[in-house]
Structure formats: structure tokens, C-alpha cells
Design an enzyme around this catalytic site. Structure first.
Site, short mmCIF file in Angstrom:
data_model
loop_
_atom_site.label_atom_id
_atom_site.label_comp_id
_atom_site.label_asym_id
_atom_site.label_seq_id
_atom_site.Cartn_x
_atom_site.Cartn_y
_atom_site.Cartn_z
N HIS A 1 3.29 2.29 2.84
CA HIS A 1 4.23 3.29 3.35
C HIS A 1 3.86 4.68 2.83
CE1 HIS A 1 6.65 -0.14 4.60
NE2 HIS A 1 7.43 0.71 5.27
N HIS B 1 7.53 -1.18 -5.24
CA HIS B 1 6.28 -0.69 -5.83
C HIS B 1 6.47 -0.11 -7.21
CE1 HIS B 1 3.72 -0.99 -2.27
NE2 HIS B 1 4.78 -0.64 -1.56
C1 LIG Z 1 2.53 -5.37 10.45
C2 LIG Z 1 2.01 -3.99 10.40
C3 LIG Z 1 1.42 -3.43 11.64
C4 LIG Z 1 2.07 -3.24 9.30
C5 LIG Z 1 2.59 -3.69 8.01
C6 LIG Z 1 3.25 -2.54 7.38
C7 LIG Z 1 3.72 -2.88 6.00
C8 LIG Z 1 4.75 -3.90 5.84
C9 LIG Z 1 3.14 -2.26 4.97
C10 LIG Z 1 3.49 -2.52 3.55
O1 LIG Z 1 3.91 -1.34 3.00
P1 LIG Z 1 4.10 -1.23 1.44
O2 LIG Z 1 2.75 -1.49 0.84
O3 LIG Z 1 4.54 0.19 1.22
O4 LIG Z 1 5.13 -2.20 1.03
#
Ligand SMILES: CC(C)=CCC/C(C)=C/COP(=O)(O)O
EC number: 3.1.3.-
Length: 301
Positions: free
Chosen positions: A220, A262
Site C-alpha cells: 500500500h 506493518h
Molecule cells: C490482489 C492484488 C491485485 C493486489 C494485492 C494488494 C495487496 C493486498 C497488497 C498488500 O499490501 P500491504 O503489503 O500494504 O499489506
């Protein structure tokens, strides 16, 4: 299997110690207090200090088990006077050891890690419904969706399908490329680093990939930095809206730690990576000149 006891593997030192200053009167002589004692008679305590200062000693003496916390190190090894009849024990395998004299960089990294864990735990105020800011959790989860990959990918594809200008299509095509590059790089690094999410995290995220059980870097945060830099560079926006975009990125990053998803370093590195990814996208900017096939294919859709 390594012994659960916090013993320093200093056995080769025993012979040296017997001929040096260590003895029952030596300050290094533990007498069994503090848990360093055990089989093999009396044991030396704080061997790490002794061995790191004694010149000419075998450097392997200054190692201890890698699974131990450096702040709780406590050395012990058989008394020099325990007798030559004892067979010399086999040395520990290399992967089961850790340097007791870490470099400055090692100490700095360990300290940073400790601060990171402590701060992340302190800031994880929305990690559960019963947390101190638990009532803010739904809002944080809304923010989470605003930075999720799926809405961004679907939104970009939708706008691309509706775009009727070449300029608009070019920008959207590059945004799509940026989002895909981001997903790929984050998945790659998460898979390589394999840092677990904080223990206080509840794994209740909206659509995740298998690598999303890992936390470094925050996907994110990378997306927030990448997309906001992209928007600021390619959309003509009034100042208040530009401020809003930057604020969104910052709050989204902060919310990752507050939700307990995180550690602070995951988000900090995520911002850095996202910022860098934009530079890559800008450098490889796709246009009808350098990627005519891509644009022709899209215009025939
Ligand atoms: C399924 C798709 C297309 C993307 C996943 C996006 C996601 C869940 C990312 C994790 O984000 P963090 O590392 O910030 O938790």
C-alpha cells in the site's frame, strides 16, 4: 538440536583460560550464579567480555547461538581446571553461531530493528476492535481499500476503455504499466525478504496474494507513493487537491502501522520504493513512438 540454555560456545577457550588469568579468583569466574552453570562442573560467566578483550584468543570463542537475543547473552563454558580427561566437544555448526563482536553496522541495524518493533507496536492502536483506537478501525480499513491494487487496476482499465484522446490513453497506459510493475516488484521483494507481519496483526485484508502474508515492503505504501507522484506529475490539479493527494499517501502509510499490518520500516521502505518506481516508469515512458504496437492494439479494442 541447539540447547535451549543460553550458552556461549567457548569451549576452545577453556585451554587458553587455564593458562591465563582466569581462575576462581578471576572476575570472569561465575560460580554458577545467574543460570550459567550446568553440567561439566563450574562455569565461567560473561565469557563474551573476556574473550572479546583477551588478545590472541581463537575468534571462534566469541560466538554464541544465533537464536539468542544479543541483550541476554550470557557465556558459560567448562572450567579450565575441569581436567584434561574431558574429550573436546565438537564445534557448533557455522549456521548455529553468531558473532559476539558485530560490526558497527550490525549494532546499528539491530538497534534500528528494536526501535522499529517497539514503535510499530506502540503505533498499532487500531490493530483490533479492543485496541485503544479500535473504533477507528473501520475508517482505517476504508483507507486500506483506497490503496488496494484491485480498485486501482480496475479503475485504470475502465478509464482506458473510456478514453477518447491519445494523450489520455498514453497517460493511462503508463499508469497501468506502473501498477503492474509495482505488484511485480513488491511480490518479488516480499518473497525474497519473507518478513512476517507483526504478531498483533489480524489477517482480515480484502483480496490478498500468497506473498501478502509477508510485510516487507508495504504494497500500500509503494502504491501510495507511486500513484501520488504519478498524479502530481500528470494531472493538472489545484493546490488544495495536490495537498490532498500527498496527505492521502501519508495517511495511508501511517494507517498500515496503526492497523498493525506493518512495521514502520516496511512502510518507510515502501514509500522509498514507490517513489523510485515512478522514476523507472518516467524513464521508460511508453508512447506511440516507442511502443506503437501497444497503442495500436489498444485502439482496436
Ligand atoms: C490482489 C492484488 C491485485 C493486489 C494485492 C494488494 C495487496 C493486498 C497488497 C498488500 O499490501 P500491504 O503489503 O500494504 O499489506
Amino acid at each position: 538440536m541447539p540447547s535451549p540454555r543460553r550458552n556461549v560456545d567457548a569451549r576452545p577457550l577453556a585451554a587458553s583460560a587455564s593458562s591465563s588469568s582466569s581462575g576462581p579468583g578471576s572476575p570472569a569466574h561465575g560460580g554458577g550464579g545467574g543460570g550459567g552453570g550446568g553440567g561439566g562442573g563450574g562455569r565461567f560467566e560473561f565469557q563474551s567480555l573476556l574473550s572479546s578483550r583477551a588478545p590472541g584468543l581463537d575468534p571462534t570463542c566469541t560466538r554464541l547461538r544465533a537464536s539468542e537475543s544479543p541483550v541476554h547473552r550470557r557465556g558459560s563454558f567448562p572450567l579450565a581446571g575441569a581436567g584434561p580427561s574431558q574429550a573436546p566437544p565438537a564445534p557448533l555448526p557455522e549456521e548455529d553461531r553468531m558473532d559476539l563482536n558485530p560490526s558497527f553496522l550490525g549494532i546499528a541495524l539491530r538497534s534500528l530493528l528494536a526501535i522499529d518493533l517497539w514503535l510499530s507496536k506502540k503505533l498499532g492502536v487500531c490493530a483490533g476492535e479492543s485496541s485503544s483506537w479500535g473504533s477507528m478501525r473501520p475508517l482505517m480499513k476504508l483507507l486500506e481499500i483506497s490503496g488496494h491494487g484491485i480498485p486501482w487496476l480496475l479503475g485504470t482499465l475502465y478509464c482506458l476503455s473510456r478514453s477518447d484522446s491519445w494523450a489520455g490513453r498514453e497517460v493511462l497506459m503508463n499508469l497501468l504499466f506502473a501498477l503492474l510493475l509495482d505488484l511485480l516488484l513488491v511480490a518479488l521483494i516480499k518473497g525474497l525478504v519473507r518478513r512476517r507481519r507483526p504478531a498483533h496483526n489480524q489477517m482480515d485484508m480484502f483480496v490478498t496474494l500468497s506473498v501478502d502474508k509477508y510485510s516487507f515492503p508495504s504494497g500500500h505504501a509503494t502504491r501510495a507513493a507511486l500513484v501520488s507522484r504519478f498524479i502530481l506529475n500528470h494531472l493538472v490539479l489545484a493546490i488544495p487537491l495536490r495537498v490532498l493527494v500527498v496527505l492521502w499517501a501519508f495517511i495511508l502509510g501511517l494507517s498500515r502501522v496503526m492497523l498493525g499490518r506493518h512495521n514502520v520500516t516496511d512502510v518507510a521502505f515502501g514509500f522509498f520504493l514507490g517513489y523510485t518506481q515512478y522514476s523507472i516508469v518516467d524513464y521508460c515512458w511508453l508512447s506511440p513512438h516507442n511502443a506503437p504496437v501497444l497503442f495500436l492494439l489498444w485502439s482496436q479494442q
